[in-house]
Write an enzyme that holds these catalytic residues in place. Structure first.
Site: not given
Ligand code: TD4
Ligand code: CA
Ligand code: ZN
Length: 310
Positions: A50, A82, A181
């Site tokens: 990320s 990502d 999450g």
């Protein structure tokens, strides 16, 4: 072997009907754990990074680590950005050693999403790198109120067809009801599999499932036993993932389960060994735990033994 593109890995997965894990890494131990698990299962893998991971570890460290992992491993490994949002970061990845990038412009109106994505596709394809686009929104449980509102966040199959035609993305992440999450669902966990089926029928290209962590009971129990505050945690049931794979998901983004495994193992070591202060004794077991979870994922995704299929 050297790094391969995401497309090379996913086209075979699409042809043969299985999914490959895209595992997020942020440091050496997570990377080594993921790769060790994949080598044991003889599975290809997409290493997902990320923008936050790049900021945390540093661009050059990330690229050097993942390249080294690929050179030392007998399995195909792709290095994938990502949720790329920052144009400068995306550009740097394309030019600087990544073999796949995601442009996430899904928060923008369709026309703008198409426009922004198309620019990245042109840039990436010029360098022989694959691109993932996103259409629709991943929404957390609380954010969603009515059925109509939920529907509005999910990917419209007709729009998806237009998006892929006009942008030329190599794979697409549709929204079918998952979210990032450890707290994905309040009530029953449900993916819109009919929608997925229709999207696959229209597109035919590899599809990506974000927010795909299952929050395994065993991992959750370990974390809870050693003091984690994760009571309402809930992931995507494995059975739903299996169905999604059968209906055309080929890349499964997994970050939360690795985070839970890593911190669970760290908690355990620290709780059971108050005298320990050697980082290797704390992070080593966490690395092993990552490898264990990755192996379970690979069995579920169906990519065991696929490292050499072409
Ligand atoms: O795309 N991802 C991973 C998201 C990683 C976010 O990293 P930062 O905190 O650095 O922004 C997923 O879809 C993972 O889904 P999951 O179900 O594992 O949360
Ligand atoms: Ca998005
Ligand atoms: Zn995601």
């Amino acid at each position: 072997m050297g790094l391969v593109t995401g497309k090379e890995i996913l086209e075979v997965a699409n042809r043969d009907g299985y999914a490959v894990g895209a595992f997020n890494i942020n440091n050496l131990e997570i990377l080594q754990g993921v790769v060790a698990g994949c080598i044991e299962k003889n599975s290809p893998v997409i290493i997902a990074v990320s923008e936050g991971a790049i900021k945390y570890a540093g661009f050059d460290y990330i690229v050097a680590m993942v390249k080294t992992a690929a050179e030392l491993s007998p399995i195909p490994i792709a290095l994938h950005l990502d949720h790329g949002r920052d144009k400068e970061i995306i550009y740097r990845c394309i030019k600087g050693g990544f073999t796949s990038v995601m442009i996430d412009a899904s928060h923008l109106p369709l026309e703008e999403n198409i426009k922004e994505t198309k620019v990245v596709v042109e840039m990436a394809h010029a360098e022989g790198i694959s691109v993932e686009g996103e259409l629709g929104r991943l929404k957390g449980v609380e954010e969603t109120v009515s059925v109509a509102e939920r529907e509005a966040t999910l990917t419209d199959p007709q729009q998806a067809e237009r998006f892929v035609e006009e942008t030329g993305v190599d794979f697409l992440a549709p929204a079918i009801g998952t979210s990032h999450g450890a707290f994905k669902f309040k009530g029953e966990a449900k993916l819109d599999l009919e929608r997925l089926k229709e999207i696959k029928r229209r597109l035919g290209i590899p599809l990506v499932l974000h927010g795909a962590s299952t929050v395994p009971q065993r991992i959750l129990e370990l974390a809870l036993k050693y003091g984690a505050d994760l009571k309402e945690a809930k992931g995507v049931p494995s059975e739903q993932l299996k169905k999604a794979i059968a209906l055309g998901i080929n890349k499964i983004n997994t970050d939360t389960d690795l985070r839970l495994a890593f911190t669970g193992a760290v908690r355990k070591v620290l709780a059971e060994n108050p005298g320990v202060f050697d980082p290797r004794k704390i992070l080593g077991p966490a690395r092993d735990m990552i490898a264990e979870v990755v192996k379970e994922k690979i069995s579920l995704f169906g990519s065991s033994g696929k490292a050499r299929s072409r």
